[in-house]
Design a protein around this motif. Structure first.
Motif, PDB file in Angstrom:
ATOM      1  N   ARG A  45      14.456  19.774  17.632  1.00 41.68           N
ATOM      2  CA  ARG A  45      15.839  19.428  17.342  1.00 41.68           C
ATOM      3  C   ARG A  45      16.126  17.930  17.376  1.00 41.68           C
ATOM      4  N   GLN A  48      16.321  15.943  12.937  1.00 38.82           N
ATOM      5  CA  GLN A  48      16.801  16.961  12.010  1.00 38.82           C
ATOM      6  C   GLN A  48      16.369  16.752  10.571  1.00 38.82           C
ATOM      7  N   GLU A  52      20.005  21.600   7.013  1.00 38.12           N
ATOM      8  CA  GLU A  52      21.275  22.313   7.125  1.00 38.12           C
ATOM      9  C   GLU A  52      21.209  23.167   8.379  1.00 38.12           C
ATOM     10  N   GLY A  53      22.272  23.150   9.155  1.00 43.29           N
ATOM     11  CA  GLY A  53      22.278  23.901  10.405  1.00 43.29           C
ATOM     12  C   GLY A  53      21.505  23.155  11.472  1.00 43.29           C
ATOM     13  N   ALA A  54      21.157  23.858  12.522  1.00 35.26           N
ATOM     14  CA  ALA A  54      20.436  23.224  13.624  1.00 35.26           C
ATOM     15  C   ALA A  54      19.323  24.129  14.142  1.00 35.26           C
ATOM     16  N   PRO A  55      18.285  24.367  13.324  1.00 34.44           N
ATOM     17  CA  PRO A  55      17.173  25.157  13.847  1.00 34.44           C
ATOM     18  C   PRO A  55      16.537  24.431  15.024  1.00 34.44           C
ATOM     19  N   GLU A  73      13.711  29.353  15.400  1.00 39.03           N
ATOM     20  CA  GLU A  73      14.818  29.515  16.335  1.00 39.03           C
ATOM     21  C   GLU A  73      14.285  30.146  17.615  1.00 39.03           C
ATOM     22  N   GLN A 109      20.912  34.268  11.802  1.00 37.98           N
ATOM     23  CA  GLN A 109      20.876  32.823  12.037  1.00 37.98           C
ATOM     24  C   GLN A 109      19.614  32.196  11.443  1.00 37.98           C
ATOM     25  N   GLY A 112      19.588  32.378   7.679  1.00 33.14           N
ATOM     26  CA  GLY A 112      20.493  31.371   7.122  1.00 33.14           C
ATOM     27  C   GLY A 112      19.843  30.000   7.072  1.00 33.14           C
ATOM     28  N   TYR A 113      19.137  29.609   8.139  1.00 31.82           N
ATOM     29  CA  TYR A 113      18.434  28.329   8.138  1.00 31.82           C
ATOM     30  C   TYR A 113      17.385  28.294   7.033  1.00 31.82           C
ATOM     31  N   PHE A 116      19.416  28.146   3.483  1.00 35.41           N
ATOM     32  CA  PHE A 116      20.128  26.887   3.257  1.00 35.41           C
ATOM     33  C   PHE A 116      19.187  25.712   3.063  1.00 35.41           C
ATOM     34  N   ASN A 117      18.007  25.786   3.683  1.00 36.24           N
ATOM     35  CA  ASN A 117      17.057  24.678   3.590  1.00 36.24           C
ATOM     36  C   ASN A 117      15.948  24.931   2.575  1.00 36.24           C
TER      37      ASN A 117
END
Length: 134
Positions: A45, A48, A52-55, A73, A109, A112-113, A116-117
């Motif tokens: 983390r 980044q 997108e988001g915060a894996p 995650e 979650q 989605g990561y 989006f990426n």
């Protein structure tokens, strides 16, 4: 919350998600060091890289074009626990009908990561259990 001990792995007492992340980071960096001579390729983390988001972590392929090839995650083992003969997929399907539940939200979650990426692979882990997604 009582800490969970992983003495056979890293000797780290785990009481929070950040402790689980440390264990996962050590495990992934150990594998990455074998795959990449420089030891690079795994970022958690703290870097980044316009994701997108915060894996909790991601891996890059530095041998080619430095593209992100995997996001991950980390969840606490006492929060996300798949036991017995039940699979993660079966628990997700059961919870998806209600649009609620720990497994449903964790899978949604990481998925989605990935979407989006534009990443094809993902890892969902509690350190005790690992699920590889494609």
């Amino acid at each position: 919350v009582q800490p969970v001990s992983f003495p056979d792995v890293f000797g780290i007492d785990v009481a929070r998600e950040t402790d689980v992340q440390k264990c996962v980071r050590i495990a992934i960096e150990t594998v990455a060091a074998r795959l990449y001579a420089s030891g690079e390729g795994v970022h958690l983390r703290d870097e980044q890289d316009n994701l997108e988001g915060a894996p909790d972590f991601h891996c890059r392929d530095f041998d080619s074009d430095s593209r992100i090839v995997l996001v991950g995650e980390v969840k606490c083992p006492w929060k996300l626990c798949v036991t017995g003969n039940t699979s993660l997929e079966a628990m997700f399907d059961a919870q998806r009908k209600a649009l609620n539940g720990v497994v449903f939200h964790a899978v949604r979650q990481i998925y989605g990561y990935m979407c989006f990426n534009g990443v094809k692979y993902g890892i969902l882990t509690t350190h005790d259990q690992w699920w590889f997604l494609k």
